[in-house]
Design an enzyme around this catalytic site. Structure first.
Site, PDB file in Angstrom:
ATOM      1  N   GLU A  71     143.362  88.823   0.704  1.00  7.97           N
ATOM      2  CA  GLU A  71     144.723  89.016   0.194  1.00  7.97           C
ATOM      3  C   GLU A  71     145.533  89.573   1.358  1.00  7.97           C
ATOM      4  OE1 GLU A  71     145.997  88.346  -2.805  1.00  7.97           O
ATOM      5  OE2 GLU A  71     144.149  87.683  -3.777  1.00  7.97           O
ATOM      6  N   CYS A 126     153.644  93.890   0.034  1.00  2.00           N
ATOM      7  CA  CYS A 126     153.268  92.577   0.588  1.00  2.00           C
ATOM      8  C   CYS A 126     154.110  91.445   0.033  1.00  2.00           C
ATOM      9  CB  CYS A 126     151.790  92.307   0.327  1.00  2.00           C
ATOM     10  SG  CYS A 126     151.381  92.302  -1.420  1.00  2.00           S
TER      11      CYS A 126
HETATM   12  P1  NAD Z   1     145.132  96.587   7.700  1.00  2.00           P
HETATM   13  O1  NAD Z   1     144.693  95.188   7.821  1.00  2.00           O
HETATM   14  O2  NAD Z   1     145.510  97.323   8.931  1.00  2.00           O
HETATM   15  O3  NAD Z   1     144.010  97.481   6.980  1.00  2.00           O
HETATM   16  C1  NAD Z   1     143.406  97.096   5.755  1.00  2.00           C
HETATM   17  C2  NAD Z   1     142.011  97.683   5.673  1.00  2.00           C
HETATM   18  O4  NAD Z   1     141.237  97.149   6.727  1.00  2.00           O
HETATM   19  C3  NAD Z   1     141.949  99.190   5.790  1.00  2.00           C
HETATM   20  O5  NAD Z   1     141.022  99.685   4.842  1.00  2.00           O
HETATM   21  C4  NAD Z   1     141.451  99.416   7.198  1.00  2.00           C
HETATM   22  O6  NAD Z   1     140.650 100.578   7.319  1.00  2.00           O
HETATM   23  C5  NAD Z   1     140.603  98.193   7.465  1.00  2.00           C
HETATM   24  N1  NAD Z   1     140.603  97.805   8.878  1.00  2.00           N
HETATM   25  C6  NAD Z   1     141.620  97.946   9.777  1.00  2.00           C
HETATM   26  N2  NAD Z   1     141.238  97.448  10.968  1.00  2.00           N
HETATM   27  C7  NAD Z   1     139.969  96.985  10.821  1.00  2.00           C
HETATM   28  C8  NAD Z   1     139.031  96.345  11.694  1.00  2.00           C
HETATM   29  N3  NAD Z   1     139.339  96.112  12.979  1.00  2.00           N
HETATM   30  N4  NAD Z   1     137.839  96.002  11.194  1.00  2.00           N
HETATM   31  C9  NAD Z   1     137.523  96.228   9.913  1.00  2.00           C
HETATM   32  N5  NAD Z   1     138.373  96.829   9.045  1.00  2.00           N
HETATM   33  C10 NAD Z   1     139.578  97.198   9.487  1.00  2.00           C
HETATM   34  O7  NAD Z   1     146.344  96.557   6.649  1.00  2.00           O
HETATM   35  P2  NAD Z   1     147.230  97.764   6.160  1.00  2.00           P
HETATM   36  O8  NAD Z   1     148.120  98.180   7.300  1.00  2.00           O
HETATM   37  O9  NAD Z   1     146.414  98.785   5.489  1.00  2.00           O
HETATM   38  O10 NAD Z   1     148.108  97.038   5.029  1.00  2.00           O
HETATM   39  C11 NAD Z   1     149.254  96.315   5.324  1.00  2.00           C
HETATM   40  C12 NAD Z   1     148.999  94.827   5.291  1.00  2.00           C
HETATM   41  O11 NAD Z   1     148.360  94.467   4.096  1.00  2.00           O
HETATM   42  C13 NAD Z   1     150.287  94.029   5.313  1.00  2.00           C
HETATM   43  O12 NAD Z   1     150.121  92.902   6.138  1.00  2.00           O
HETATM   44  C14 NAD Z   1     150.463  93.608   3.863  1.00  2.00           C
HETATM   45  O13 NAD Z   1     151.228  92.455   3.682  1.00  2.00           O
HETATM   46  C15 NAD Z   1     149.041  93.386   3.466  1.00  2.00           C
HETATM   47  N6  NAD Z   1     148.906  93.497   2.024  1.00  2.00           N
HETATM   48  C16 NAD Z   1     148.595  92.390   1.317  1.00  2.00           C
HETATM   49  C17 NAD Z   1     148.499  92.467  -0.069  1.00  2.00           C
HETATM   50  C18 NAD Z   1     148.165  91.281  -0.909  1.00  2.00           C
HETATM   51  O14 NAD Z   1     147.848  91.477  -2.071  1.00  2.00           O
HETATM   52  N7  NAD Z   1     148.200  90.063  -0.405  1.00  2.00           N
HETATM   53  C19 NAD Z   1     148.718  93.679  -0.704  1.00  2.00           C
HETATM   54  C20 NAD Z   1     149.019  94.776   0.069  1.00  2.00           C
HETATM   55  C21 NAD Z   1     149.099  94.692   1.431  1.00  2.00           C
END
Ligand code: NAD
Length: 432
Positions: A173, A207
């Protein structure tokens, strides 16, 4: 250049022309496939016999919704409870064990979930892991039976790569830039309220927020005063003092969003306060396609407006970019809404409102392409966390019925074999 680049771009051009979409077209192609099978039946039989020496409607067949096993749910920070627990509900309903990994950025929620949630659930089957990037990388080395990830597209790619090592299925997602086309025929006040609410809710860290507006120059002239008015109506003359207007989650994220304010010209807002991580509800105009604000998901309270000459220009603009999580259209003309719906592709679609499509449990929620893979919410959550296991239960007797499928093969057995295996359509065919 890849030897197949030309082929792929030719097919992509056909896809963009919209020709594969009408039902009649799909039926015609399926009929053509049926003709191929009919006309080439003998050739197929001979070819399969030459390759593999290769020459069933009984009993009880059904699909069993089986749990996958041990699933991993990774959540983001922007709705840290909702985006961890809504998938969890589906995973539990489907019968799985779950490892949850909340975002480390919202550390208070992370601590709360880690310390208290396991007390409510069976600790044999449900666990919370607190982990930053490094530990999550290690966590992903383990073999899970399903991974449900919510977050950015770049991390989604990392998660999918890790999952591929174990051939673990994933739901991703993700985010991206959600276009919002505002046609000339609409109620400007209503549009301003619904767009401003979707964009500035949670200080733009949603998002499914509309990321940018596409409209004509005339509509922009009408929309700007309406947006100014509605921002004051929602958040008062100084949004910084409004209890209903949020802050950017962290300093790093604040610096990133603040840098995007330098694109185009600031028509509304633009004020910032680094100490409070405050960015005012902002509307940018005269934005160019190659400005920084158009290169990445904004994920903050900034709304750029780009002008287009027509609905077809808006469609071309949208189709020239990655497929978004959701596409918004505002128009009182049904044919405009229909045209955009039919000529574009996106995870979801919502006409004459923002965000509300994802509140309807019967609508599966998810992205396509760069905005994600898979879907959930309501029944779809259960389906996502269930493996569709095809099962056939046969009786151990009645062996004489099986005789036609055993070698040695002879032409006189073919009608019997056909009766047992045929797929009903206008004509019948035998797929071996
Ligand atoms: P992110 O991708 O930075 O982090 C998400 C999760 O991944 C966190 O738990 C983080 O600890 C983990 N993570 C980060 N880097 C990692 C790595 N290198 N390896 C493994 N895990 C890692 O996202 P965010 O900043 O927390 O959230 C914002 C993003 O999420 C935006 O792009 C937003 O659009 C998207 N989002 C999508 C939805 C949806 O339902 N489609 C909902 C909410 C947010």
């Amino acid at each position: 250049m890849s030897p197949h680049a030309e082929l792929v771009s030719r097919l992509r051009a056909a896809w963009l022309s919209g020709k594969t979409r009408p039902t009649e077209y799909r039926l015609a192609q399926l009929e053509a496939l049926g003709r191929f099978l009919d006309e080439k039946k003998q050739d197929i039989l001979e070819a399969t016999a030459a390759d593999m020496r290769k020459a069933t409607q009984l009993d009880s067949a059904f699909i069993r919704k089986d749990p996958y096993g041990v699933v991993l749910i990774i959540g983001p920070w922007n709705y840290p409870i909702n985006l961890l627990l809504v998938p969890l509900i589906g995973a539990i309903a489907a019968g799985n064990c779950v490892v949850m990994k909340p975002s480390e950025i919202t550390r208070n929620v992370e601590r709360l979930v880690a310390e208290t949630l396991p007390r409510y659930l069976d600790e044999d089957c449900f666990a919370v892991v607190t982990a930053g990037v490094e530990e999550t990388t290690r966590l992903l080395e383990n073999k899970f039976d399903y991974i449900f990830f919510t977050g950015s597209s770049s991390v989604g790619r990392i998660v999918m790569t890790a999952a591929a090592k174990h051939l673990t299925p994933v739901t991703l997602e993700l985010g991206g830039k959600n276009p919002c086309y505002v046609s000339d025929s609409c109620d400007v006040q209503n549009v301003a309220r619904r767009v401003a609410w979707g964009r500035f809710f949670n200080a733009g860290q949603t998002c499914v927020a509309p990321d940018y507006v596409l409209c004509s120059a005339e509509m922009q002239e009408k929309l700007l005063p309406a947006l100014r008015e509605v921002i004051t109506e929602f958040y008062g003359p100084n949004p910084r003092e409004s209890p209903d207007f949020g802050r950017i989650v962290g300093d790093r994220q604040f610096q990133r969003v603040q840098a995007l304010l330098h694109s185009g010209h600031t028509a509304i807002g633009g004020q910032t306060d680094a100490e409070e991580r405050y960015i005012a509800p902002t509307v940018l105009v005269e934005v160019q396609q190659d400005d920084p604000v158009m290169q990445e998901e904004i994920f903050g309270p900034i709304l750029p407006i780009l002008t287009v000459a027509s609905v077809d220009d808006a469609i071309a603009f949208i189709n020239a970019r990655e497929r978004p999580l959701v596409l918004y259209v505002f128009s009182s003309r049904k044919e405009v809404v229909k045209r955009v719906l039919e000529r574009t592709s996106s995870g979801g679609f919502c006409a004459n409102d923002t965000i509300m499509h994802m509140t309807i449990p019967s609508l599966p929620f998810g992205g396509i392409g760069q905005s994600g893979l898979g879907r959930y919410h309501g029944r779809s959550s259960f389906e996502t966390f269930s493996h569709q296991r095809s099962a056939l239960l046969r009786g151990a007797g009645r062996e004489s019925l099986n005789t036609p499928r055993y070698p040695p093969y002879a032409p006189h057995r073919l009608p019997l074999l056909r009766a047992a295996t045929e797929t009903k359509r206008r004509a019948t065919c035998l797929l071996l």
